[in-house]
Design a protein around this motif. Sequence first.
Motif, short mmCIF file in Angstrom:
data_model
loop_
_atom_site.label_atom_id
_atom_site.label_comp_id
_atom_site.label_asym_id
_atom_site.label_seq_id
_atom_site.Cartn_x
_atom_site.Cartn_y
_atom_site.Cartn_z
N GLU A 12 66.56 -92.12 59.24
CA GLU A 12 65.90 -92.15 57.90
C GLU A 12 64.64 -91.51 58.26
N CYS A 13 64.21 -90.89 56.96
CA CYS A 13 62.91 -90.13 57.11
C CYS A 13 62.28 -89.97 55.62
N GLU A 14 61.18 -89.51 55.63
CA GLU A 14 60.47 -89.24 54.23
C GLU A 14 60.34 -87.81 54.26
N PHE A 15 61.22 -87.09 53.73
CA PHE A 15 61.73 -85.60 53.94
C PHE A 15 60.46 -84.91 53.15
N ALA A 16 60.01 -85.21 52.15
CA ALA A 16 58.76 -84.26 51.49
C ALA A 16 57.80 -84.03 52.25
N THR A 17 57.13 -85.11 52.98
CA THR A 17 56.06 -84.77 54.02
C THR A 17 56.16 -84.49 55.23
N LEU A 43 47.03 -78.39 54.56
CA LEU A 43 47.92 -79.22 53.76
C LEU A 43 47.13 -79.81 52.68
N ARG A 44 45.94 -80.55 53.41
CA ARG A 44 45.12 -81.35 52.56
C ARG A 44 44.64 -80.37 51.36
N LEU A 45 43.90 -79.41 51.59
CA LEU A 45 43.28 -78.57 50.72
C LEU A 45 44.34 -78.19 49.62
N THR A 46 45.56 -77.59 49.99
CA THR A 46 46.57 -77.28 49.15
C THR A 46 46.92 -78.42 47.98
N ASN A 47 47.01 -79.45 48.59
CA ASN A 47 47.60 -80.69 47.83
C ASN A 47 46.47 -80.94 46.62
N GLU A 48 45.20 -80.99 47.31
CA GLU A 48 44.12 -81.22 46.29
C GLU A 48 44.12 -80.06 45.23
N LEU A 49 44.32 -78.85 45.48
CA LEU A 49 44.41 -77.68 44.74
C LEU A 49 45.38 -77.73 43.54
N PHE A 50 46.59 -78.14 43.87
CA PHE A 50 47.90 -78.09 42.87
C PHE A 50 47.95 -79.20 42.37
N ALA A 51 47.50 -80.34 43.12
CA ALA A 51 47.99 -81.81 42.63
C ALA A 51 46.69 -82.39 41.99
N GLY A 52 45.77 -81.60 41.52
CA GLY A 52 44.36 -82.41 40.90
C GLY A 52 44.71 -83.65 40.07
N ASP A 53 45.72 -83.71 39.45
CA ASP A 53 45.84 -85.06 38.54
C ASP A 53 46.57 -85.93 39.30
N ASP A 54 46.91 -85.97 40.32
CA ASP A 54 47.67 -86.82 41.20
C ASP A 54 46.67 -87.94 41.82
N PRO A 55 46.76 -89.16 41.43
CA PRO A 55 45.77 -90.03 42.12
C PRO A 55 45.92 -90.35 43.53
N ASP A 56 47.05 -90.04 44.03
CA ASP A 56 47.51 -89.98 45.53
C ASP A 56 47.12 -88.75 46.06
N GLN A 267 52.44 -85.79 40.36
CA GLN A 267 51.88 -85.67 38.77
C GLN A 267 51.21 -84.53 38.65
N SER A 268 51.65 -83.49 38.36
CA SER A 268 51.08 -82.13 38.09
C SER A 268 52.13 -81.40 36.98
N SER A 269 51.38 -80.50 36.20
CA SER A 269 52.10 -79.79 35.16
C SER A 269 52.23 -78.25 35.69
N PHE A 270 51.48 -78.07 36.57
CA PHE A 270 51.72 -76.65 36.78
C PHE A 270 52.67 -76.10 38.01
N VAL A 271 52.31 -76.59 39.25
CA VAL A 271 53.30 -76.64 40.38
C VAL A 271 54.19 -77.78 40.50
N VAL A 272 55.25 -78.07 40.25
CA VAL A 272 56.02 -79.38 40.22
C VAL A 272 56.75 -79.47 41.52
N GLY A 273 56.93 -80.76 42.01
CA GLY A 273 57.94 -81.11 42.82
C GLY A 273 57.99 -82.59 43.44
N LEU A 274 58.22 -82.92 44.47
CA LEU A 274 58.33 -84.44 44.91
C LEU A 274 57.19 -84.51 46.15
N LYS A 275 56.63 -85.57 46.04
CA LYS A 275 55.68 -86.02 47.05
C LYS A 275 56.10 -87.16 47.93
N GLU A 276 57.42 -87.73 47.52
CA GLU A 276 58.20 -88.58 48.19
C GLU A 276 59.58 -88.68 48.15
#
Length: 291
Positions: A12-17, A43-56, A267-276
Motif C-alpha cells: 500500500e502507498c499514498e501515491f499522490a505525495t 515542493l512546499r513552495l509550489t504547494n503553497e503557490l497553487f493550493a493557497g485555498d487548501d487549509p492543509d 481545494q483549488s480552482s486553478f490547478v486541480v488534482g489529488l492531494k491524497e
Amino acid sequence: GLVERARGGEGECEFATEIAAAHPLRVLSTILGVPREQEPQILRLTNELFAGDDPDLQREGEDRVQAFDELAKDLFMMFSAIIADRRENPRDDLATLLANGKVNGELMGMMETLGYFLITFSAGHDTTKNALASGVCALAQNPEEFEKLKRNPDLIDSAVEEIIRWTSPVNYMKRVVAKDLDFHDQKLCKGDNLVMFYGSANRDESIFEDPFTFRVDRNPNPHLGFGIGEHFCIGSHLARASLRAMLRELVSRIDSLELAGEPEQIQSSFVVGLKELPLRYRVSKDAADAT
C-alpha cells in the motif's frame, strides 16, 4: 520503492505525495541542476503557490494577503540566489540557460528572469504531478484499462494523452475579448472577460466519442489540456516524457491497482488534482524476483 516494500507481493502507498509529487520534481531538479536537498523546499513552495485555498497546503499567516506576500519573498530569495550563482558560475544545466538568457544582446531583467524560473520550477512540477496522481487514480478505478496497458505497452503514448484529457490539471484561463463577435449564437463584446474551462472542452460531446469514459486507447484525441496556439504549454514535451516514463515502470512492475481509501481533492480552482491517493497494489512476479 513500491516493489521493495511490498510484503507477499502486495503493498500500500499514498501515491499522490510519495510518488506523483516526487517523480516530476526529481526530473525538473535534475535538468535544472537544483541540489536534491532543496527539493522539499521547492515542493512546499509550489504547494503553497497553487493550493493557497487548501487549509492543509496553504501558507500560514495572519491573513491570505500577508501569507502570499511572505510566499513571494521566499520564492524571490530562492530563485534570485540560483540566478546569481549561475551568472557567476555557469554550468551545463537549464538554470544557467535561463539565468543568462538575453534579449537584443542584453541579459534579461531580474523580474523577467524570475518569471521564467517560476513557471519552470512550479508550473512544470505541479501540473505534471496532478496529472500523474489523477491519471493513476483513473487506472485504479478502471482496472480493465490498466490491464489493457499491461497487455499492450505500445498504448502508453495514447494513455498519456487520455490522462491529460481526463485530468485537465489546468482548470481554466481567462482572456479578454478583443472585438465584438457572435460565437455559437452568443454575443461577445470587446472588453468582456471570458473564462475558458479546459475540463469542459476536453469533454465536448461534439468532439469526443463517449467523452465521460476513460479509455487508454482513445484515438483521435484532440484535447486542449496543454492549451492552444501561442498559449500552448512550452513544457508539454517534458510533461509527456515524464508521464510516459512513470507509466512504463508501473505496467512492467505492478500487476494490479486498487483504491485503498477515498482520494482527496486539492481545494483549488486553478490547478486541480489529488492531494491524497491511497492505493493498494500487487507486484508482478518478475519484479518481485528481481529484488
